[in-house]
Enzyme design. Structure first.
Site, PDB file in Angstrom:
ATOM      1  N   ALA A   1       0.799  -1.240   0.000  1.00  0.00           N
ATOM      2  CA  ALA A   1       0.000   0.000   0.000  1.00  0.00           C
ATOM      3  C   ALA A   1       0.825   1.281   0.000  1.00  0.00           C
ATOM      4  O   ALA A   1       0.294   2.357   0.264  1.00  0.00           O
ATOM      5  CB  ALA A   1      -0.992   0.019   1.158  1.00  0.00           C
ATOM      6  N   ALA A   2       2.120   1.182  -0.320  1.00  0.00           N
ATOM      7  CA  ALA A   2       2.919   2.418  -0.442  1.00  0.00           C
ATOM      8  C   ALA A   2       2.373   3.290  -1.566  1.00  0.00           C
ATOM      9  O   ALA A   2       2.293   4.518  -1.436  1.00  0.00           O
ATOM     10  CB  ALA A   2       4.386   2.073  -0.694  1.00  0.00           C
ATOM     11  N   GLY A   3       1.976   2.653  -2.668  1.00  0.00           N
ATOM     12  CA  GLY A   3       1.417   3.406  -3.786  1.00  0.00           C
ATOM     13  C   GLY A   3       0.097   4.065  -3.426  1.00  0.00           C
ATOM     14  O   GLY A   3      -0.175   5.204  -3.817  1.00  0.00           O
ATOM     15  N   ASP A   4      -0.736   3.347  -2.656  1.00  0.00           N
ATOM     16  CA  ASP A   4      -2.007   3.914  -2.208  1.00  0.00           C
ATOM     17  C   ASP A   4      -1.762   5.107  -1.290  1.00  0.00           C
ATOM     18  O   ASP A   4      -2.470   6.121  -1.355  1.00  0.00           O
ATOM     19  CB  ASP A   4      -2.836   2.860  -1.470  1.00  0.00           C
ATOM     20  CG  ASP A   4      -3.263   1.717  -2.376  1.00  0.00           C
ATOM     21  OD1 ASP A   4      -3.451   1.947  -3.584  1.00  0.00           O
ATOM     22  OD2 ASP A   4      -3.390   0.585  -1.869  1.00  0.00           O
TER      23      ASP A   4
END
Length: 309
Positions: free
Chosen positions: A253-256
């Protein structure tokens, strides 16, 4: 958040992740003993909504959950994090979206996804929520609901003068008309390669691939490059923005988190370079703990990292 800040809406997926830790993956017909099981709230839509709320910004979530234990668990998660879930519908006959994730001792994973109620987030559902949704200014969408519905909503948002940040993940072939209604598209290098069929191994190749998306009508491309930060490309500008050095534990979830940070920065009127730096800080900090939503940073943590550098 000041009174003048723009309102944010996330439309997309809500999944409950059931994560099993195994010593090794088993063979067909074999039974193995799992080390443990954890239940996490996930899905790209829910992740982006929770990340936005944890940064102290008001956010509306639009999606669907089942009337089951997983659905009740997720609703409570949204409530605890301060996400407006008034536009999260429910269905008694369909299970909540679920991901079964097996992780072995080497860190490899196997994932099976049951879309469940995410499959009910269709054009008619979006239309039924439109009046409430259009009280918002900045919209976040992803590719975990029907892509025709993503394109349908994008067209309406463009007509209404709203801002759309699109996360094309997981990468898939979307209706071509979608691209001309996107203000910012935020693929990582792998997704950018999948969307364009071009290599993205070098910064020059990333720029060339980004320009292919601009030609399809996208307003600007933000290529997410992990620890290296991001690369912003529009019709006039090529701007690399450096990442942050942190002790990475889990990149889930780094991109989120990045997308949520970028939306909050835009909502507060930050200029583009400052907004991207803020988003990089949010994305970096999200990797310093285990799990997706549990490791998403607060506004104070982001400000502390930005102040250090």
């Amino acid at each position: 958040m000041g009174d003048t800040a723009k309102k944010i809406c996330v439309a997309g997926s809500l999944n409950v992740d059931l994560t099993l830790r195994l010593e090794r993956f088993h063979q067909p017909g074999e039974t193995v003993i799992a080390k443990n099981i954890h239940t996490y709230a996930g899905g790209k839509g829910g992740n982006q909504a929770v990340a936005t709320a944890k940064l102290g910004h008001a956010v509306m979530m639009v999606g669907m959950l089942g009337e089951d234990d997983n659905g009740r668990f997720y609703r409570e998660t949204l409530r605890q994090n301060g996400v407006d879930a008034e536009c999260v519908g429910s269905d008694a006959n369909t299970p909540s979206g679920t991901a079964i994730i097996e992780v072995d001792d080497r860190g490899e994973n196997r994932i099976a996804i049951i879309p469940g109620t995410n499959g009910l987030v269709d054009n008619a559902y979006m239309d039924s929520m439109l009046e409430r949704m259009l009280t918002c200014d900045i919209f976040l969408m992803q590719y975990e609901i029907d892509l025709n519905t993503v394109a349908h909503l994008a067209k309406i948002l463009r007509r209404e003068g709203k801002c759309l940040i699109l996360d094309p993940a997981p990468a898939a072939s979307a209706p071509e008309e979608l691209y001309k209604n996107v203000d910012y598209i935020t693929p990582n290098a792998t997704e950018l390669a999948a969307l364009t069929g071009a290599s993205t191994d070098t910064p020059e190749e990333v720029v060339a691939a980004a320009r292919m998306l601009l030609e399809r009508g996208v307003g600007a491309v933000i290529a997410k490059l992990g620890g290296k930060g991001c690369l912003y490309v529009d019709r006039k500008t090529i701007m690399p923005v450096s990442g942050f050095k942190v002790n990475t534990v889990d990149t889930t979830a780094a991109g989120d988190s990045f997308n949520a940070g970028f939306a909050v920065a835009l909502a507060e009127g930050m200029p583009i370079e400052k907004a991207l730096r803020f988003a990089n800080a949010v994305g970096a900090l999200s990797t310093t703990g285990a799990g997706a939503q549990s490791s998403m940073p607060t506004r104070a943590q982001v400000e502390a990292l930005l102040a250090k550098t």
